[in-house]
Design a protein around this motif. Structure first.
Motif, short mmCIF file in Angstrom:
data_model
loop_
_atom_site.label_atom_id
_atom_site.label_comp_id
_atom_site.label_asym_id
_atom_site.label_seq_id
_atom_site.Cartn_x
_atom_site.Cartn_y
_atom_site.Cartn_z
N ARG A 56 80.02 -35.13 25.15
CA ARG A 56 78.83 -35.88 24.72
C ARG A 56 77.72 -35.79 25.76
NH1 ARG A 56 76.36 -40.97 24.82
NH2 ARG A 56 75.62 -41.66 22.77
N TRP A 57 78.11 -35.89 27.06
CA TRP A 57 77.08 -35.88 28.09
C TRP A 57 76.48 -34.50 28.31
CZ3 TRP A 57 77.08 -33.03 32.58
CH2 TRP A 57 76.01 -33.26 33.44
N THR A 96 75.81 -32.00 26.51
CA THR A 96 74.78 -31.56 25.57
C THR A 96 73.41 -32.07 25.97
OG1 THR A 96 76.46 -31.61 23.82
CG2 THR A 96 74.15 -31.48 23.13
N LEU A 97 73.36 -33.27 26.53
CA LEU A 97 72.09 -33.84 26.96
C LEU A 97 71.83 -33.63 28.45
CD1 LEU A 97 69.62 -35.64 26.23
CD2 LEU A 97 71.02 -37.62 26.79
N GLN A 115 66.12 -31.51 25.95
CA GLN A 115 66.48 -32.92 26.04
C GLN A 115 65.57 -33.79 25.17
OE1 GLN A 115 66.19 -33.25 30.31
NE2 GLN A 115 68.41 -33.11 30.58
N ASP A 124 66.85 -33.43 21.62
CA ASP A 124 68.09 -34.20 21.48
C ASP A 124 67.80 -35.69 21.38
OD1 ASP A 124 70.64 -35.22 21.55
OD2 ASP A 124 71.29 -34.01 23.24
N HIS A 148 73.96 -34.88 20.79
CA HIS A 148 75.15 -35.03 21.63
C HIS A 148 76.20 -35.91 20.94
CE1 HIS A 148 72.15 -38.10 22.84
NE2 HIS A 148 73.18 -38.90 22.96
N ARG A 179 78.05 -33.49 18.49
CA ARG A 179 79.00 -32.60 19.14
C ARG A 179 80.29 -33.32 19.50
NH1 ARG A 179 78.52 -29.09 24.76
NH2 ARG A 179 80.49 -28.01 24.46
#
Length: 313
Positions: free
Chosen positions: A247-248, A250-251, A267, A270, A285, A288
């Motif tokens: 999760r983290w 992706t960002l 970012q 997102d 995120h 995903r």
């Protein structure tokens, strides 16, 4: 993706709520404004069998159902568990046909109906508002920025010193309105290495701040302040390190691309993606990692709390 079990507005009667078990509607409806139970409704008692028809009593005429045998239309509505539908109500054009329990078959998209669709309540909790999520993220950004001031200060200061010759010359030309075409002085030899070190440290600090707390509690400091929590879509359980890291990153990983502005653009996309996602308001995120952000209930103040000294008459 199927909708998690919970109490939702009945599409056949928006003034009532019914329990959705993930595949169909269960139990009798309750008023929409009533507080639903924590779990599914209790099973309804089976109806008592009708007494047998005596031989000397006249039987039903041809084409007319007997007292103990409802018509096919009534049986269909009773099987759906939603009562007699209003005129014109039915599956939307092109949409999935309701399953045997009044809901879609397993794997089918969540049905839609005319009017406003009731908002999902993953694991019985309301979805977090976009404003609360924004404030929580700003609090987390402020915390990570403070960590960078402490850890990254020396590298940032050295980078500024390496970049000062071209910056000072560019500023002088702007002030003096100098239109010379000569190239600006080159930055120091260590500017590139310092930039990479700053971005690596900033990314590592962000990951160390967010991933462990999300893995164990589903909350960062900002989310705790705003009463938010991140849960898996599939179950009300901790995220775990693997899901929290997916999760983290992706960002967070696009931070390494800030030197060319591509990372900031990724970012930004997102961060804005929950504005356009329905029905769970998932950011990229979240999609995903298959997570959802919910609003935790506020703890009510007990009514039997003793009054402060001096307030007793």
């Amino acid at each position: 993706m199927s909708v998690a079990p919970g109490w939702y507005l009945d599409p056949a009667d928006p003034d009532t709520r019914r329990y959705w078990d993930g595949e169909g509607w269960l139990g009798a409806p309750i008023p929409a404004e009533a507080t639903p139970p924590a779990g599914p409704p209790p099973p309804e008692p089976e109806p008592e069998p009708e007494p047998a028809t005596r031989a000397d009593e006249p039987g039903p005429s041809a084409g007319q159902p007997s007292a103990g045998q409802p018509s096919a239309a009534a049986g269909h509505h009773a099987a759906s568990g939603s009562g007699t539908p209003p005129p014109g109500y039915g599956p939307p054009p092109g949409g999935p046909h309701p399953g045997p329990a009044g809901g879609p078959p397993p794997g089918a998209p969540y049905p839609t109906w005319p009017g406003q669709q009731p908002e999902p309540r993953p694991h019985g909790l309301p979805l977090a508002g976009l404003g609360a999520r924004l404030v929580a993220r700003l609090i987390d950004i402020a915390v990570v920025l403070a960590l960078n001031v402490v850890v990254n200060f020396w590298f940032v200061w050295q980078y500024i010193q390496q970049m000062s010759p071209p910056i000072a010359e560019a500023w002088r030309r702007i002030i003096d309105q100098d239109t010379t075409t000569e190239p600006l002085p080159a930055a120091g030899d260590q500017a590139g290495g310092l930039q990479i070190a700053i971005l690596l440290i900033a990314t590592a600090l962000w990951m160390a701040y967010e991933v462990p707390s999300m893995a164990s509690r589903g909350q960062t400091f900002g989310k705790r302040v705003m009463g938010l929590q991140v849960l898996p879509v599939s179950a009300a359980a901790p995220l775990g390190f693997g899901r929290a890291l997916r999760r983290w990153n992706t960002l967070g990983l696009p931070t390494l691309l800030w030197f060319c502005c591509v990372g900031f653009l990724l970012q930004l996309i997102d961060s804005l993606s929950p504005l356009f996602d329905r029905p769970l308001r998932q950011a990229l995120h979240d999609k995903r990692a298959q997570t959802v952000v919910v609003q935790l209930p506020r703890t009510p103040v007990p009514k039997d709390r003793p009054a402060p000294p001096g307030d007793t008459p």
